[in-house]
Design a protein around this motif. Structure first.
Motif, PDB file in Angstrom:
ATOM      1  N   LYS A 288       1.762 -10.785   1.801  1.00  8.36           N
ATOM      2  CA  LYS A 288       1.002 -11.773   1.023  1.00  8.36           C
ATOM      3  C   LYS A 288       1.802 -13.064   0.887  1.00  8.36           C
ATOM      4  O   LYS A 288       1.271 -14.148   1.056  1.00  8.36           O
ATOM      5  CB  LYS A 288       0.721 -11.238  -0.388  1.00  8.36           C
TER       6      LYS A 288
ATOM      7  N   ASP B 243       1.156  -3.869 -10.042  1.00 10.43           N
ATOM      8  CA  ASP B 243       0.877  -4.335  -8.685  1.00 10.43           C
ATOM      9  C   ASP B 243       0.938  -5.859  -8.733  1.00 10.43           C
ATOM     10  O   ASP B 243       0.010  -6.517  -9.199  1.00 10.43           O
ATOM     11  CB  ASP B 243      -0.510  -3.823  -8.267  1.00 10.43           C
TER      12      ASP B 243
ATOM     13  N   THR C 171       0.834  -1.215   0.000  1.00  8.44           N
ATOM     14  CA  THR C 171       0.000   0.000   0.000  1.00  8.44           C
ATOM     15  C   THR C 171       0.863   1.258   0.000  1.00  8.44           C
ATOM     16  O   THR C 171       0.594   2.210  -0.734  1.00  8.44           O
ATOM     17  CB  THR C 171      -0.932   0.001   1.230  1.00  8.44           C
TER      18      THR C 171
ATOM     19  N   LYS D 166       2.874  -5.506   7.453  1.00  9.18           N
ATOM     20  CA  LYS D 166       2.910  -4.375   6.518  1.00  9.18           C
ATOM     21  C   LYS D 166       4.325  -4.111   6.002  1.00  9.18           C
ATOM     22  O   LYS D 166       4.956  -3.096   6.321  1.00  9.18           O
ATOM     23  CB  LYS D 166       2.328  -3.106   7.164  1.00  9.18           C
TER      24      LYS D 166
HETATM   25  C1  LIG Z   1      -4.063  -5.867  -5.204  1.00  8.05           C
HETATM   26  C2  LIG Z   1      -3.439  -5.453  -3.918  1.00  8.05           C
HETATM   27  N1  LIG Z   1      -2.456  -4.540  -3.938  1.00  8.05           N
HETATM   28  C3  LIG Z   1      -1.849  -4.121  -2.820  1.00  8.05           C
HETATM   29  C4  LIG Z   1      -2.238  -4.616  -1.576  1.00  8.05           C
HETATM   30  C5  LIG Z   1      -1.559  -4.087  -0.356  1.00  8.05           C
HETATM   31  O1  LIG Z   1      -0.583  -4.931   0.166  1.00  8.05           O
HETATM   32  P1  LIG Z   1      -0.025  -4.714   1.644  1.00  8.05           P
HETATM   33  O2  LIG Z   1      -0.912  -5.451   2.565  1.00  8.05           O
HETATM   34  O3  LIG Z   1       1.374  -5.270   1.567  1.00  8.05           O
HETATM   35  O4  LIG Z   1      -0.023  -3.247   1.902  1.00  8.05           O
HETATM   36  C6  LIG Z   1      -3.262  -5.558  -1.505  1.00  8.05           C
HETATM   37  C7  LIG Z   1      -3.722  -6.048  -0.204  1.00  8.05           C
HETATM   38  O5  LIG Z   1      -4.828  -6.533  -0.056  1.00  8.05           O
HETATM   39  C8  LIG Z   1      -3.877  -5.986  -2.707  1.00  8.05           C
HETATM   40  O6  LIG Z   1      -4.857  -6.898  -2.699  1.00  8.05           O
END
Ligand SMILES: Cc1ncc(COP(=O)(O)O)c(C=O)c1O
Length: 383
Positions: free
Chosen positions: A234, A200, A99, A242
């Protein structure tokens, strides 16, 4: 005396559906397949390594771009898996989750009046970040069951004001993945333009049925203009930590870091050292696709006798189910009713469209232990 009044920069943004559905799941004691997070433990080895670094005293600020060892591990993985060399000093940045990387990348390039192409359904952080930077989202709507990108439409939407195109593969919420041909088509469109890309790729290791993840790192025309974003949350089942990263050519990374250094400055130090050590064993990420494919199959098996219909998810940890054979309700109402009456919380896919397009589809997260998936399936079969 009058109090100051805030003029909202995001007047249309309210509480996210994820918070709403998770709260409702708790209130009604429902199985929570709404928000995307695992309900099983992270690797105890990884946790022990984090503890080791905490006890060793690695508890102060990390360098702004991330600890060297982790940047090197990210760079090595890119080389091994995608055959590209990113310099750890100048082209790799560790961030506080995907994010933060998304926000920093969008802020690095989008100026007032710039157009940004966003494919819908879209992850919910893209558009607020574009709008906070004065950009204008240009939406391209994708449709079930395959959510294929029609590149002719993309061509029509590109204008002299297009600054950025944001692409997500594997895709949340649909589970669709881009093919090598998709990458080629996009490359033909952006070659010799000033258009930047955000890829992404936070679900790069969650892909099924022997499909290959086509990273933007693998195509030179895409790579030279892309901020490519990953998430350790993930890949290693630690969404609450985070921690993520952005790789991009040096000129892009330089601007990216200008934002990153004032947004968070740096991310959690002991976790960075631990991830670098954990990644020395490639099995720790290479085994992730098979692990999640088993979970997807378990969930599909559990709902196969229900009235829902589906296209098996190709990637991410989400499975969409169509309820066209069950009800005419709008997807939000059905998601609420399922939570209250059946005891399974999901996400209505219409929330991922700016105009709330309702294809009568709900998103279910299958990053759950097997017993939870089986029980959820049993309940859904009762509908
Ligand atoms: C498509 C997508 N991009 C980015 C993120 C964000 O990832 P993070 O949890 O590492 O901030 C998510 C999290 O759900 C996501 O589904």
């Amino acid at each position: 005396m009058s109090k100051p009044v805030i003029n909202s920069k995001l007047p249309h943004v309210g509480t996210t559906i994820f918070a709403i559905m998770s709260k409702m799941a708790t209130d009604y004691n429902a199985i929570n397949l709404s928000q995307g997070f695992p309900n099983f433990p992270a690797s105890s080895e990884l946790i022990s390594i984090v503890e080791k670094y905490m006890r060793k005293g690695f508890n102060q600020y990390a360098p702004m771009p991330g600890v060297k060892e982790l940047r090197e591990a990210i760079s090595d993985k890119a080389e091994k898996l995608y055959g590209i060399s990113y310099h750890p000093e100048t082209e790799v940045t560790v961030t506080s989750g995907g994010t933060e990387a998304l926000f920093s990348a969008i802020s690095a390039v989008v100026e007032k009046g710039d157009e940004v192409i966003v494919f819908e359904p879209a992850y919910d952080s893209y558009v607020p970040a574009i709008e906070l930077n004065g950009g204008i989202p240009i939406y391209i709507s994708l449709c079930p069951p395959h959510y294929k990108i029609d590149w002719e439409i993309v061509k029509q939407k590109i204008s002299s004001k297009t600054k950025l195109i944001i692409v997500n593969t594997p895709h949340n919420p649909t589970g669709a993945v881009l093919s090598a041909e998709d990458l080629k088509q996009l490359a033909n469109m952006v070659r010799n333009t000033n258009i930047f890309l955000i890829a992404d790729e936070v679900y790069e290791h969650i892909i099924f049925d022997d499909l290959k993840h086509h990273s933007f790192m693998t195509h030179p025309v895409l790579q030279e203009r892309s901020f490519i974003i990953g998430s350790f949350g993930k890949t290693f089942h630690v969404t609450g930590w985070k921690i993520g990263f952005c790789v991009a050519p040096v000129a892009l990374t330089t601007e990216f870091r200008k934002i990153h250094q004032f947004l968070t400055f740096a991310s959690i130090t002991p976790v960075q050292y631990a991830l670098a050590e954990f990644m020395k064993n490639p099995d720790n990420y290479l085994e992730v696709p098979a692990f999640y494919e088993q979970k997807r199959n378990k969930f599909l098996d559990a709902v196969k006798n229900s009235k829902f219909t589906f296209q098996p998810s190709s990637g991410s940890y989400f499975q969409n189910l169509s309820y066209k054979n069950i009800s005419n309700e709008n997807d939000f109402d059905l998601a609420v009713r399922l939570t209250k009456e059946i005891g399974v919380a999901s996400i209505p896919v219409s929330v991922f469209y700016h105009d709330k397009t309702d294809h009568k589809i709900l998103r279910f997260c299958f990053a759950k232990d097997d017993a939870t998936l089986e029980l959820a399936g049993e309940k859904l079969c009762g509908l």
